[in-house]
Scaffold this active site. Structure first.
Site, PDB file in Angstrom:
ATOM      1  N   TYR A  16       0.839  -1.199   0.000  1.00 10.49           N
ATOM      2  CA  TYR A  16       0.000   0.000   0.000  1.00 10.49           C
ATOM      3  C   TYR A  16       0.872   1.247   0.000  1.00 10.49           C
ATOM      4  CZ  TYR A  16      -3.928  -3.091   1.246  1.00 10.49           C
ATOM      5  OH  TYR A  16      -4.877  -4.073   1.255  1.00 10.49           O
ATOM      6  N   LYS A  70       6.028 -13.809   3.941  1.00 16.95           N
ATOM      7  CA  LYS A  70       6.120 -14.710   2.787  1.00 16.95           C
ATOM      8  C   LYS A  70       7.547 -14.613   2.260  1.00 16.95           C
ATOM      9  CE  LYS A  70       4.175 -17.359  -0.405  1.00 16.95           C
ATOM     10  NZ  LYS A  70       3.698 -18.714  -0.163  1.00 16.95           N
ATOM     11  N   ASP A 110       0.300 -18.020   3.807  1.00 19.73           N
ATOM     12  CA  ASP A 110      -0.688 -18.985   3.306  1.00 19.73           C
ATOM     13  C   ASP A 110      -0.979 -20.059   4.353  1.00 19.73           C
ATOM     14  OD1 ASP A 110       1.968 -19.514   2.794  1.00 19.73           O
ATOM     15  OD2 ASP A 110       1.683 -20.249   0.758  1.00 19.73           O
ATOM     16  N   ASP A 136      -4.449  -6.966   6.141  1.00 18.99           N
ATOM     17  CA  ASP A 136      -5.774  -6.562   5.653  1.00 18.99           C
ATOM     18  C   ASP A 136      -6.596  -7.813   5.334  1.00 18.99           C
ATOM     19  OD1 ASP A 136      -7.819  -5.014   4.731  1.00 18.99           O
ATOM     20  OD2 ASP A 136      -6.807  -4.304   2.937  1.00 18.99           O
ATOM     21  N   ASP A 140      -9.902  -9.560   7.633  1.00 22.16           N
ATOM     22  CA  ASP A 140     -11.264  -9.743   7.099  1.00 22.16           C
ATOM     23  C   ASP A 140     -11.661 -11.214   7.215  1.00 22.16           C
ATOM     24  OD1 ASP A 140     -11.584  -7.072   6.311  1.00 22.16           O
ATOM     25  OD2 ASP A 140     -12.616  -7.668   4.479  1.00 22.16           O
TER      26      ASP A 140
END
Ligand code: NAD
Length: 333
Positions: free
Chosen positions: A124, A169, A200, A224, A228
């Protein structure tokens, strides 16, 4: 204390008034500064947020925010990302805790963890180029950015179970090696017990074994998405609050968006926004007041004063009134 109140769009205009009704019951010294930002403002004026608005927000101590519908203009600069950058709100804090009697998709309620997401860099960064045949976004990871989010997460871990999970990651994204190394160093320096997980595997593990986690620290986009997903563990996006914390300012917003599919019907769940008020009170050091909100939410859930997302028929405003009434009575005793 000056509080900017930004309802935004869609259900933001329903849940924020409910949350403000609850906040008002405490009778604290707040100067509320209402601001209209977002899609509706852009439709009317061509601008979702001006430089003046940013200055007004900087003149406040904290912000209570609803949600904003993304503006369909390729040159639109995200209001939320701009505020986070301008106020340097580097820590996005999202508690994931079951509420009494509400089961999420996994049917379990034995977990209580917090996702601490780096909020100013990563994917971002806003450094990107959109082309016909090639588009790219720069993923930025800095030592300073990683250090301060790791510091925040470790301080939080020390107030909890002293357990930190670093999510990354780094097997594929070389930029995450720096994030992982810095988080490990900071955790060691604080004496916080830590482990790390690939994002993951972490997504799977959070669904299978949410009870294993306490404080989870990760980069912007991963945080983010994971947070969610974790709303499904709790039972509804309408139940998950978040805080964006910086050195000088704090900004409280529900995790959900403007939900155009239900906006205007008065059926959105205001509890995430009301839990944002709880986080605001905690940030102000009003821990006793904050705990009254927990009691009020248990009361409305036990009495099935719930919106349709939780299987009820009660309106947004009625849930807000019920929480406010409970707090009002509790303050009298
Ligand atoms: P959303 O969170 O608005 O809605 C996803 C689903 O969850 C919808 O079915 C919605 O009805 C439901 N839902 C969300 N909040 C609820 C609540 N309080 N009570 C009951 N049900 C609720 O996500 P979306 O549909 O992907 O996004 C809609 C718009 O909001 C888009 O323009 C998106 O860019 C924007 N958005 C804004 C923010 C923000 O301002 N912080 C966050 C996410 C999405």
């Amino acid at each position: 204390m000056k509080l900017a109140v930004i309802e935004g769009d869609g259900i933001g205009r329903e849940v924020v008034p409910a949350a403000v009704e609850v906040l008002d019951v405490f009778g604290l010294e707040f100067e509320k500064v209402p601001l209209e930002l977002g899609y509706a403002r852009w439709e009317r004026t061509g601008t979702a947020m001006s430089d003046e608005d940013i200055e007004t927000i900087k003149g406040c101590d904290a912000v209570l925010f609803g949600a904003i519908t993304t503006v369909p203009d390729p040159n639109y600069k995200s209001v939320l990302l701009t505020i986070r950058k301008e106020l340097d709100l580097y820590a996005n804090v999202r508690p994931v805790k079951p509420l009494p009697g509400i089961m999420g998709v996994t049917g379990r309620n034995d977990f209580d963890f917090v996702i601490v997401r780096e909020n100013t860099e990563g994917l971002y960064s806003g450094i990107e180029e959109i082309g016909q045949d090639l588009s790219w976004t720069k993923r930025v990871v800095t030592r300073k950015g990683s250090e301060r989010i790791a510091e925040y997460a470790c301080k939080l871990a020390k107030q909890r179970k002293n357990k930190l999970t670093i999510v990354h990651k780094s097997n594929v994204l070389k930029s995450d090696k720096l994030f992982l190394d810095v988080c490990r160093q900071v955790a060691s320096a604080h004496g916080v017990e830590y482990s790390d997980m690939l994002v993951d595997s972490m997504a799977y593990s959070l669904m299978m074994h949410p009870e294993r986690y306490d404080v989870v620290v990760t980069t912007n986009l991963f945080g983010d998405i994971l947070s969610d997903m974790c709303a499904a563990l709790v039972g509804s996006l309408g139940l998950v609050p978040s805080a964006n914390i910086g050195e000088n300012y704090a900004f409280f917003e529900p995790v959900h968006g403007s939900a155009p599919d239900i906006a205007g019907k008065g059926i959105s769940n205001p509890l995430a926004a009301i839990l944002c008020v709880k986080m605001l009170l905690e940030w102000m050091g009003k821990v006793k007041e904050a705990s009254l909100i927990d009691g009020a939410i248990s009361h409305v859930l036990e009495n099935k004063l719930i919106t349709p997302d939780l299987g009820g028929t009660v309106s947004t405003a009625e849930v807000g009134h019920a929480v406010a009434e409970y707090v009002k009575n509790a303050l009298k005793t």
